[in-house]
Design a protein around this motif. Structure first.
Motif, PDB file in Angstrom:
ATOM      1  N   LEU A 194       0.832  -1.210   0.000  1.00 47.90           N
ATOM      2  CA  LEU A 194       0.000   0.000   0.000  1.00 47.90           C
ATOM      3  C   LEU A 194       0.866   1.259   0.000  1.00 47.90           C
ATOM      4  O   LEU A 194       0.531   2.252  -0.658  1.00 47.90           O
ATOM      5  CB  LEU A 194      -0.932   0.000   1.215  1.00 47.90           C
ATOM      6  N   ALA A 195       1.995   1.209   0.729  1.00 44.30           N
ATOM      7  CA  ALA A 195       2.905   2.359   0.761  1.00 44.30           C
ATOM      8  C   ALA A 195       3.467   2.639  -0.633  1.00 44.30           C
ATOM      9  O   ALA A 195       3.497   3.786  -1.095  1.00 44.30           O
ATOM     10  CB  ALA A 195       4.044   2.107   1.751  1.00 44.30           C
ATOM     11  N   ALA A 196       3.923   1.583  -1.314  1.00 47.26           N
ATOM     12  CA  ALA A 196       4.481   1.746  -2.661  1.00 47.26           C
ATOM     13  C   ALA A 196       3.412   2.210  -3.651  1.00 47.26           C
ATOM     14  O   ALA A 196       3.651   3.116  -4.462  1.00 47.26           O
ATOM     15  CB  ALA A 196       5.089   0.429  -3.127  1.00 47.26           C
ATOM     16  N   ILE A 197       2.226   1.612  -3.577  1.00 43.30           N
ATOM     17  CA  ILE A 197       1.132   1.977  -4.493  1.00 43.30           C
ATOM     18  C   ILE A 197       0.737   3.440  -4.295  1.00 43.30           C
ATOM     19  O   ILE A 197       0.531   4.178  -5.266  1.00 43.30           O
ATOM     20  CB  ILE A 197      -0.083   1.047  -4.275  1.00 43.30           C
ATOM     21  N   THR A 198       0.653   3.880  -3.034  1.00 47.32           N
ATOM     22  CA  THR A 198       0.300   5.273  -2.743  1.00 47.32           C
ATOM     23  C   THR A 198       1.351   6.229  -3.292  1.00 47.32           C
ATOM     24  O   THR A 198       1.029   7.240  -3.923  1.00 47.32           O
ATOM     25  CB  THR A 198       0.155   5.489  -1.218  1.00 47.32           C
ATOM     26  N   ALA A 199       2.634   5.899  -3.072  1.00 45.97           N
ATOM     27  CA  ALA A 199       3.726   6.758  -3.548  1.00 45.97           C
ATOM     28  C   ALA A 199       3.679   6.918  -5.063  1.00 45.97           C
ATOM     29  O   ALA A 199       3.779   8.032  -5.592  1.00 45.97           O
ATOM     30  CB  ALA A 199       5.070   6.177  -3.121  1.00 45.97           C
ATOM     31  N   SER A 258      19.979   0.402  -4.203  1.00 46.18           N
ATOM     32  CA  SER A 258      20.927   0.777  -3.149  1.00 46.18           C
ATOM     33  C   SER A 258      20.228   0.926  -1.802  1.00 46.18           C
ATOM     34  O   SER A 258      20.769   0.538  -0.759  1.00 46.18           O
ATOM     35  CB  SER A 258      21.652   2.076  -3.509  1.00 46.18           C
ATOM     36  N   GLN A 259      19.010   1.463  -1.808  1.00 47.52           N
ATOM     37  CA  GLN A 259      18.315   1.687  -0.543  1.00 47.52           C
ATOM     38  C   GLN A 259      17.653   0.436   0.008  1.00 47.52           C
ATOM     39  O   GLN A 259      17.270   0.393   1.173  1.00 47.52           O
ATOM     40  CB  GLN A 259      17.289   2.814  -0.699  1.00 47.52           C
ATOM     41  N   ARG A 260      17.524  -0.595  -0.812  1.00 51.05           N
ATOM     42  CA  ARG A 260      16.997  -1.866  -0.326  1.00 51.05           C
ATOM     43  C   ARG A 260      17.924  -2.464   0.741  1.00 51.05           C
ATOM     44  O   ARG A 260      17.463  -3.100   1.691  1.00 51.05           O
ATOM     45  CB  ARG A 260      16.836  -2.841  -1.507  1.00 51.05           C
ATOM     46  N   VAL A 261      19.222  -2.244   0.586  1.00 54.88           N
ATOM     47  CA  VAL A 261      20.184  -2.807   1.545  1.00 54.88           C
ATOM     48  C   VAL A 261      20.631  -1.786   2.584  1.00 54.88           C
ATOM     49  O   VAL A 261      21.473  -2.075   3.431  1.00 54.88           O
ATOM     50  CB  VAL A 261      21.420  -3.381   0.805  1.00 54.88           C
ATOM     51  N   ASN A 262      20.062  -0.588   2.522  1.00 55.21           N
ATOM     52  CA  ASN A 262      20.411   0.472   3.481  1.00 55.21           C
ATOM     53  C   ASN A 262      19.461   0.374   4.681  1.00 55.21           C
ATOM     54  O   ASN A 262      18.492   1.114   4.797  1.00 55.21           O
ATOM     55  CB  ASN A 262      20.296   1.837   2.802  1.00 55.21           C
ATOM     56  N   LYS A 263      19.757  -0.539   5.582  1.00 54.87           N
ATOM     57  CA  LYS A 263      18.849  -0.848   6.687  1.00 54.87           C
ATOM     58  C   LYS A 263      19.451  -0.459   8.033  1.00 54.87           C
ATOM     59  O   LYS A 263      20.629  -0.158   8.144  1.00 54.87           O
ATOM     60  CB  LYS A 263      18.515  -2.343   6.688  1.00 54.87           C
ATOM     61  N   GLY A 264      18.580  -0.470   9.061  1.00 58.72           N
ATOM     62  CA  GLY A 264      19.037  -0.245  10.427  1.00 58.72           C
ATOM     63  C   GLY A 264      18.936   1.185  10.909  1.00 58.72           C
ATOM     64  O   GLY A 264      19.321   1.498  12.040  1.00 58.72           O
ATOM     65  N   TYR A 317       9.933   3.228   3.047  1.00 60.03           N
ATOM     66  CA  TYR A 317       9.208   2.344   3.963  1.00 60.03           C
ATOM     67  C   TYR A 317       8.850   1.041   3.266  1.00 60.03           C
ATOM     68  O   TYR A 317       9.006  -0.051   3.825  1.00 60.03           O
ATOM     69  CB  TYR A 317       7.946   3.039   4.468  1.00 60.03           C
ATOM     70  N   ALA A 318       8.378   1.137   2.020  1.00 53.64           N
ATOM     71  CA  ALA A 318       8.017  -0.062   1.250  1.00 53.64           C
ATOM     72  C   ALA A 318       9.235  -0.962   1.050  1.00 53.64           C
ATOM     73  O   ALA A 318       9.132  -2.193   1.147  1.00 53.64           O
ATOM     74  CB  ALA A 318       7.426   0.345  -0.098  1.00 53.64           C
ATOM     75  N   LEU A 319      10.390  -0.362   0.797  1.00 55.68           N
ATOM     76  CA  LEU A 319      11.618  -1.139   0.583  1.00 55.68           C
ATOM     77  C   LEU A 319      12.068  -1.893   1.832  1.00 55.68           C
ATOM     78  O   LEU A 319      12.813  -2.861   1.738  1.00 55.68           O
ATOM     79  CB  LEU A 319      12.744  -0.214   0.117  1.00 55.68           C
ATOM     80  N   SER A 320      11.603  -1.454   2.996  1.00 50.41           N
ATOM     81  CA  SER A 320      11.972  -2.142   4.234  1.00 50.41           C
ATOM     82  C   SER A 320      11.184  -3.432   4.430  1.00 50.41           C
ATOM     83  O   SER A 320      11.528  -4.244   5.287  1.00 50.41           O
ATOM     84  CB  SER A 320      11.753  -1.224   5.446  1.00 50.41           C
ATOM     85  N   GLY A 321      10.122  -3.628   3.608  1.00 51.98           N
ATOM     86  CA  GLY A 321       9.287  -4.804   3.796  1.00 51.98           C
ATOM     87  C   GLY A 321       9.129  -5.718   2.604  1.00 51.98           C
ATOM     88  O   GLY A 321       8.777  -6.892   2.761  1.00 51.98           O
ATOM     89  N   ILE A 322       9.381  -5.203   1.405  1.00 52.09           N
ATOM     90  CA  ILE A 322       9.256  -6.036   0.204  1.00 52.09           C
ATOM     91  C   ILE A 322      10.463  -5.817  -0.702  1.00 52.09           C
ATOM     92  O   ILE A 322      11.160  -4.808  -0.591  1.00 52.09           O
ATOM     93  CB  ILE A 322       7.954  -5.743  -0.585  1.00 52.09           C
ATOM     94  N   ASN A 323      10.716  -6.768  -1.590  1.00 48.25           N
ATOM     95  CA  ASN A 323      11.890  -6.727  -2.468  1.00 48.25           C
ATOM     96  C   ASN A 323      11.887  -5.493  -3.363  1.00 48.25           C
ATOM     97  O   ASN A 323      10.831  -4.987  -3.758  1.00 48.25           O
ATOM     98  CB  ASN A 323      11.949  -7.974  -3.348  1.00 48.25           C
ATOM     99  N   SER A 324      13.090  -5.039  -3.717  1.00 48.04           N
ATOM    100  CA  SER A 324      13.214  -3.885  -4.611  1.00 48.04           C
ATOM    101  C   SER A 324      12.631  -4.180  -5.987  1.00 48.04           C
ATOM    102  O   SER A 324      12.119  -3.286  -6.663  1.00 48.04           O
ATOM    103  CB  SER A 324      14.683  -3.458  -4.734  1.00 48.04           C
ATOM    104  N   SER A 325      12.688  -5.453  -6.430  1.00 50.72           N
ATOM    105  CA  SER A 325      12.100  -5.812  -7.725  1.00 50.72           C
ATOM    106  C   SER A 325      10.579  -5.644  -7.694  1.00 50.72           C
ATOM    107  O   SER A 325       9.972  -5.183  -8.671  1.00 50.72           O
ATOM    108  CB  SER A 325      12.457  -7.252  -8.105  1.00 50.72           C
ATOM    109  N   THR A 326       9.959  -5.977  -6.561  1.00 48.75           N
ATOM    110  CA  THR A 326       8.513  -5.816  -6.419  1.00 48.75           C
ATOM    111  C   THR A 326       8.142  -4.336  -6.367  1.00 48.75           C
ATOM    112  O   THR A 326       7.196  -3.898  -7.032  1.00 48.75           O
ATOM    113  CB  THR A 326       8.015  -6.517  -5.135  1.00 48.75           C
ATOM    114  N   PHE A 371       2.995  -9.955 -12.376  1.00 47.13           N
ATOM    115  CA  PHE A 371       4.119  -9.937 -11.442  1.00 47.13           C
ATOM    116  C   PHE A 371       3.637 -10.038  -9.999  1.00 47.13           C
ATOM    117  O   PHE A 371       4.260 -10.700  -9.170  1.00 47.13           O
ATOM    118  CB  PHE A 371       4.928  -8.649 -11.626  1.00 47.13           C
ATOM    119  N   ASN A 372       2.524  -9.364  -9.695  1.00 48.03           N
ATOM    120  CA  ASN A 372       2.004  -9.342  -8.324  1.00 48.03           C
ATOM    121  C   ASN A 372       0.816 -10.266  -8.120  1.00 48.03           C
ATOM    122  O   ASN A 372       0.089 -10.128  -7.127  1.00 48.03           O
ATOM    123  CB  ASN A 372       1.617  -7.902  -7.951  1.00 48.03           C
TER     124      ASN A 372
END
Length: 308
Positions: free
Chosen positions: A8-13, A172-178, A234-243, A285-286
């Motif tokens: 929902l976060a990605a779709i809204t953005a 790059s931001q998919r692996v930028n965690k913490g 926020y979306a990248l923190s929960g689902i793959n960057s490809s998605t 894809f989804n």
């Protein structure tokens, strides 16, 4: 489902970004660099004010987390965040330039190419796995983009540049965690502002005096930059960057609709067909998540009561 909020976060953005041309086109007479300067500086000032007013605890935690990292992890974190800022600057400038001086369709195509590039980068660099169905979706997207490039090869050229810069940012931001996502985004945009500041006196035009310009810039800063970028991270923190990348197709499909019905740009049957193929690719894809959502929320049909 646990991932629904990230979807929902990605779709809204990406839905918000689809309407970007509504506030960008009214100021198309201004140089692209002036729009970029004012957008970045405005975003940076707003986010710093918010961060130091409401997010002081998060700032302290972010600093402490960074200090606790090993040398190698610190180097990686700095690389990811400095790189993120660079990719954002490159993406924003090329997007504004193409939107105002080439065509809305070209920017629309860019965000059709971007999901393909994101998926491929995520597969080769992050080793994200894709199902056979998702590879079919990627193939459909490629075929749709090839159809569009056949109509105008220069649009494809500009689109690849825009798409690649944002694909690199997503991966790059998919692996930028913490770290706190708002603080990270503030760092990206503020660093972008610092990089651009020395160029401002030499490359900026006359200071705009129209209220319309500043109204559009502030709308772009808040509604079309800070809010969707935060949702994106926020979306990248929960689902793959490809998605996340594939959901980005929502943006250009809305932009294509605006180009057709609002700006009356010439649209061919070939282009309509290509966008139709790409829309199907997003659903394919989804499909696993769509079917899971349907199974969870579709009311179970009640057995008819035959007794009277």
């Amino acid at each position: 489902m646990k991932t629904t909020k990230y979807y929902l976060a990605a779709i809204t953005a990406y839905t918000i970004w689809g309407f970007f041309s509504l506030v960008l086109k009214p100021i198309h007479d201004y140089p692209s660099l002036d729009i970029l300067f004012n957008r970045v500086f405005s975003c940076s000032i707003l986010m710093l004010l918010i961060a130091f007013t409401f997010k002081r605890k998060a700032i302290t935690e972010t600093v402490e987390t960074f200090k606790s990292l090993s040398k190698a992890e610190k180097r990686k974190t700095l690389l990811l965040n400095f790189g993120g800022s660079f990719f954002l600057i490159a993406n924003w400038f090329t997007f504004i330039f193409v939107m105002n001086h080439v065509s809305v369709k070209a920017t629309s195509l860019a965000y059709l190419v971007c999901p393909i590039l994101t998926t491929l980068l995520a597969y080769f660099l992050l080793h994200e796995k894709l199902s056979k169905t998702q590879w079919i979706s990627v193939g459909l997207s490629i075929s749709g983009c090839l159809l569009l490039s056949y109509a105008d090869i220069m649009d494809m050229f500009y689109s690849i540049i825009i798409g690649l810069t944002y694909a690199c940012y997503l991966v790059s931001q998919r692996v930028n965690k913490g770290f706190d996502k708002f603080i990270i985004l503030t760092f990206h945009i503020t660093l972008a502002a610092i990089v651009l500041l020395p160029f401002y006196p030499f490359y900026s035009g006359p200071v705009p005096t129209e209220f319309k310009f500043y109204f559009c810039i502030e709308t772009i800063a808040i509604l079309f930059t800070i809010f969707p970028l935060f949702l994106n991270l926020y979306a990248l923190s929960g689902i793959n960057s490809s998605t996340v990348g594939m959901l980005l197709n929502i943006n250009p499909m809305i932009a294509f609709g605006l180009a057709t019905f609002v700006y009356h740009e010439k649209i061919s049957v070939l282009q309509v067909t290509a966008y139709g193929i790409i829309f199907i690719a997003v659903l394919v894809f989804n499909s696993h998540h769509i079917f899971a959502m349907r199974k969870k929320y579709l009311p179970i049909a009640k057995t008819p009561n035959c007794t009277q």
